[in-house]
Design a protein around this motif. Structure first.
Motif, PDB file in Angstrom:
ATOM      1  N   UNK A 127      -8.651  42.608  21.586  1.00 61.52           N
ATOM      2  CA  UNK A 127      -7.562  42.056  20.783  1.00 61.52           C
ATOM      3  C   UNK A 127      -6.353  41.644  21.619  1.00 61.52           C
ATOM      4  N   UNK A 128      -6.276  42.133  22.843  1.00 59.92           N
ATOM      5  CA  UNK A 128      -5.098  41.893  23.678  1.00 59.92           C
ATOM      6  C   UNK A 128      -5.547  41.232  24.978  1.00 59.92           C
ATOM      7  N   UNK A 129      -4.773  40.272  25.461  1.00 55.97           N
ATOM      8  CA  UNK A 129      -5.156  39.609  26.704  1.00 55.97           C
ATOM      9  C   UNK A 129      -3.972  38.956  27.383  1.00 55.97           C
ATOM     10  N   UNK A 130      -4.147  38.720  28.669  1.00 54.68           N
ATOM     11  CA  UNK A 130      -3.198  37.940  29.468  1.00 54.68           C
ATOM     12  C   UNK A 130      -4.027  36.944  30.268  1.00 54.68           C
ATOM     13  N   UNK A 131      -3.706  35.669  30.099  1.00 52.53           N
ATOM     14  CA  UNK A 131      -4.485  34.604  30.743  1.00 52.53           C
ATOM     15  C   UNK A 131      -3.539  33.690  31.506  1.00 52.53           C
ATOM     16  N   UNK A 132      -3.890  33.368  32.746  1.00 51.23           N
ATOM     17  CA  UNK A 132      -3.084  32.458  33.566  1.00 51.23           C
ATOM     18  C   UNK A 132      -3.935  31.254  33.934  1.00 51.23           C
ATOM     19  N   UNK A 133      -3.560  30.099  33.444  1.00 48.78           N
ATOM     20  CA  UNK A 133      -4.261  28.866  33.755  1.00 48.78           C
ATOM     21  C   UNK A 133      -3.817  28.364  35.129  1.00 48.78           C
ATOM     22  N   UNK A 134      -4.770  28.139  36.006  1.00 46.94           N
ATOM     23  CA  UNK A 134      -4.445  27.656  37.347  1.00 46.94           C
ATOM     24  C   UNK A 134      -4.926  26.234  37.608  1.00 46.94           C
ATOM     25  N   UNK A 135      -5.967  25.813  36.908  1.00 39.69           N
ATOM     26  CA  UNK A 135      -6.531  24.477  37.146  1.00 39.69           C
ATOM     27  C   UNK A 135      -6.890  23.840  35.806  1.00 39.69           C
ATOM     28  N   UNK A 136      -6.541  22.568  35.659  1.00 37.37           N
ATOM     29  CA  UNK A 136      -6.860  21.846  34.432  1.00 37.37           C
ATOM     30  C   UNK A 136      -7.336  20.443  34.798  1.00 37.37           C
ATOM     31  N   UNK A 137      -8.398  20.026  34.114  1.00 36.57           N
ATOM     32  CA  UNK A 137      -8.882  18.660  34.334  1.00 36.57           C
ATOM     33  C   UNK A 137      -7.810  17.652  33.946  1.00 36.57           C
ATOM     34  N   UNK A 138      -7.732  16.538  34.675  1.00 39.94           N
ATOM     35  CA  UNK A 138      -6.731  15.515  34.323  1.00 39.94           C
ATOM     36  C   UNK A 138      -6.844  15.048  32.877  1.00 39.94           C
ATOM     37  N   UNK A 184     -10.824  20.811  29.759  1.00 36.60           N
ATOM     38  CA  UNK A 184     -10.932  22.253  29.952  1.00 36.60           C
ATOM     39  C   UNK A 184     -10.032  22.686  31.099  1.00 36.60           C
ATOM     40  N   UNK A 185      -9.849  23.980  31.221  1.00 40.71           N
ATOM     41  CA  UNK A 185      -9.020  24.571  32.269  1.00 40.71           C
ATOM     42  C   UNK A 185      -9.645  25.890  32.668  1.00 40.71           C
ATOM     43  N   UNK A 186      -9.185  26.425  33.790  1.00 40.01           N
ATOM     44  CA  UNK A 186      -9.675  27.756  34.167  1.00 40.01           C
ATOM     45  C   UNK A 186      -8.652  28.473  35.040  1.00 40.01           C
ATOM     46  N   UNK A 187      -8.761  29.792  35.049  1.00 41.72           N
ATOM     47  CA  UNK A 187      -7.829  30.625  35.804  1.00 41.72           C
ATOM     48  C   UNK A 187      -8.304  32.062  35.808  1.00 41.72           C
ATOM     49  N   UNK A 188      -7.363  33.003  35.717  1.00 32.53           N
ATOM     50  CA  UNK A 188      -7.698  34.420  35.730  1.00 32.53           C
ATOM     51  C   UNK A 188      -7.236  35.059  34.427  1.00 32.53           C
ATOM     52  N   UNK A 189      -7.890  36.161  34.062  1.00 35.18           N
ATOM     53  CA  UNK A 189      -7.595  36.759  32.762  1.00 35.18           C
ATOM     54  C   UNK A 189      -7.810  38.266  32.789  1.00 35.18           C
ATOM     55  N   UNK A 190      -7.039  38.952  31.968  1.00 35.94           N
ATOM     56  CA  UNK A 190      -7.224  40.378  31.688  1.00 35.94           C
ATOM     57  C   UNK A 190      -7.385  40.507  30.179  1.00 35.94           C
ATOM     58  N   UNK A 191      -8.505  41.075  29.739  1.00 44.95           N
ATOM     59  CA  UNK A 191      -8.732  41.349  28.322  1.00 44.95           C
ATOM     60  C   UNK A 191      -8.798  42.857  28.128  1.00 44.95           C
ATOM     61  N   UNK A 192      -8.198  43.329  27.042  1.00 47.83           N
ATOM     62  CA  UNK A 192      -8.120  44.774  26.806  1.00 47.83           C
ATOM     63  C   UNK A 192      -8.341  45.107  25.332  1.00 47.83           C
ATOM     64  N   UNK A 193      -9.047  46.210  25.091  1.00 47.59           N
ATOM     65  CA  UNK A 193      -9.189  46.735  23.740  1.00 47.59           C
ATOM     66  C   UNK A 193      -8.014  47.647  23.392  1.00 47.59           C
ATOM     67  N   UNK A 194      -7.263  48.040  24.420  1.00 47.81           N
ATOM     68  CA  UNK A 194      -6.042  48.825  24.217  1.00 47.81           C
ATOM     69  C   UNK A 194      -4.843  47.879  24.195  1.00 47.81           C
ATOM     70  N   UNK A 195      -3.750  48.262  23.528  1.00 45.93           N
ATOM     71  CA  UNK A 195      -2.580  47.374  23.426  1.00 45.93           C
ATOM     72  C   UNK A 195      -1.959  47.036  24.783  1.00 45.93           C
ATOM     73  N   UNK A 196      -1.639  45.775  24.964  1.00 44.66           N
ATOM     74  CA  UNK A 196      -0.896  45.314  26.140  1.00 44.66           C
ATOM     75  C   UNK A 196       0.575  45.235  25.749  1.00 44.66           C
ATOM     76  N   UNK A 197       1.418  45.994  26.460  1.00 41.74           N
ATOM     77  CA  UNK A 197       2.844  46.070  26.136  1.00 41.74           C
ATOM     78  C   UNK A 197       3.697  45.075  26.913  1.00 41.74           C
TER      79      UNK A 197
END
Length: 380
Positions: free
Chosen positions: A172-183, A187-200
């Protein structure tokens, strides 16, 4: 004549022993010496496995012949114990299970290679996306860190991944950083943290490298509330060699000793030199932010470097490498180039206890996942 032959043979093996042990010591020194300037020393670190096994075999050789020369490889192996232990985990009886111990936190690290969606035509059904998502479900992590995480900006062409993790996998909780996107913004891609525990809370920084070399990617963190205790989870993707298919083929040609080995080797060395300098800067920046954490810290990432490298040693500091704590063997995490490449890691604060570490090899990405079950024993 036999005595002359024995003398020549002995001198030959003495020279080999001296050369190999010196090179092995230099490969161990790659831990401490910044590779931006001494890139050739860092390159020796890539050959650490070969030099380690060669030194060990020479030690056995001199034991068999009952020679005092056994002391040279023995002393060198003792000096290099810490890099050896980082390279080869020695817990054959630790065991591992897909079942999660009650009260533990399961962390998963995986470079998912854009879910293989770049390989095939959109909506072809031939990519490994569905298999990767189902594999994550079966592993049942509480927190998962991913690199090369692809997200669709055109749902007519590609399915969205973030909503699937949230709604179907229970993150339910995540942090996503987009680093590359097609012109064309498909689509785009980057790094991500997904968590079942709350992200504060979350944080993000960008590396300072050249964009043309993808040297400007992100490193991020998420402060996660795990049953009333806050932990800080970092993830990052350090500088890649950016090998093309042609260069991967060149590596194979070099192994076979093709006619153009020297020319191809220099091209490969230039890529290594470039990447080492950027990874040194990136590792220093990540370490700087980790040192500021007020909470018990975990870092997961694709470091694109081996365990006896400067990047590994700099980021690890006094953290626990979960694989060396509970793994066995080499722990390969990359499917190409060499069977000795462990370049993906989970490292945890010493306030955590590592219950188990698994390094499965599903044929779904060019990287293999690392999975660890941890318990926070002393949050203060």
């Amino acid at each position: 004549m036999p005595s002359i032959l024995r003398s020549v043979t002995k001198r030959f093996f003495i020279i080999i022993t001296v050369v190999v042990t010196v090179l092995f010591l230099l490969s161990c020194a790659a831990w401490f010496i910044p590779p931006g300037k001494y890139w050739w020393l860092a390159l020796l670190g890539v050959g650490f496995a070969f030099l380690f096994f060669s030194t060990f075999l020479l030690f056995i050789f001199w034991i068999i012949f009952r020679s005092r020369w056994l002391m040279l490889p023995l002393v060198v192996l003792m000096i290099g114990w810490k890099p050896i232990h980082a390279f080869f985990a020695i817990h054959p009886l630790a065991g591992s299970s897909i079942h999660k111990a009650p009260g533990s936190i399961r962390i998963m690290q995986w470079n998912v290679a854009r879910f293989d969606e770049m390989t095939y035509l959109p909506r072809s059904g031939k990519s490994k996306r569905r298999e990767i998502l189902e594999y994550v479900r079966k592993q049942d992590p509480d927190i998962i860190c991913m690199q090369e995480f692809l997200e669709s900006n055109n749902l007519k062409l590609l399915d969205a991944n973030t909503p699937f993790f949230r709604d179907s996998l229970g993150f339910k909780y995540f942090s996503y950083a987009m680093d590359h996107r097609r012109p064309d913004k498909r689509y785009e891609h980057g790094i991500a943290i997904f968590s079942k525990y709350p992200i504060r809370n979350t944080g993000r920084w960008k590396f300072r490298g050249p964009k043309a070399l993808k040297g400007d990617e992100s490193y991020i963190y998420a402060d996660i509330d795990v049953k009333g205790e806050t932990i800080r989870v970092f993830t990052t993707h350090l500088q890649s060699l950016l090998f093309t298919r042609t260069e991967f083929k060149n590596v194979e040609d070099i192994k076979k000793g093709s006619d153009s080995t020297i020319e191809k080797s220099w091209a490969i060395f230039r890529k290594f030199r470039q990447a080492y300098g950027l990874r040194q800067q990136q590792a220093d920046l990540v370490r700087e932010q980790m040192d500021k954490s007020p909470f018990p810290t975990i870092i997961c990432g694709d470091f694109n470097d081996v365990p006896n490298s400067y990047a590994y040693h700099r980021i690890k500091g006094d953290l626990l490498d979960v694989f060396t704590e509970k793994g066995f063997g080499i722990g390969r995490t990359f499917s190409s180039i060499s069977p000795t490449l462990r370049i993906d890691y989970i490292m945890a604060d010493q306030r955590f206890k590592v219950l188990q570490c698994r390094n499965p090899h599903p044929a779904l990405s060019d990287h293999f996942p690392v999975i660890a079950d941890l318990v926070l024993e002393n949050p203060e």
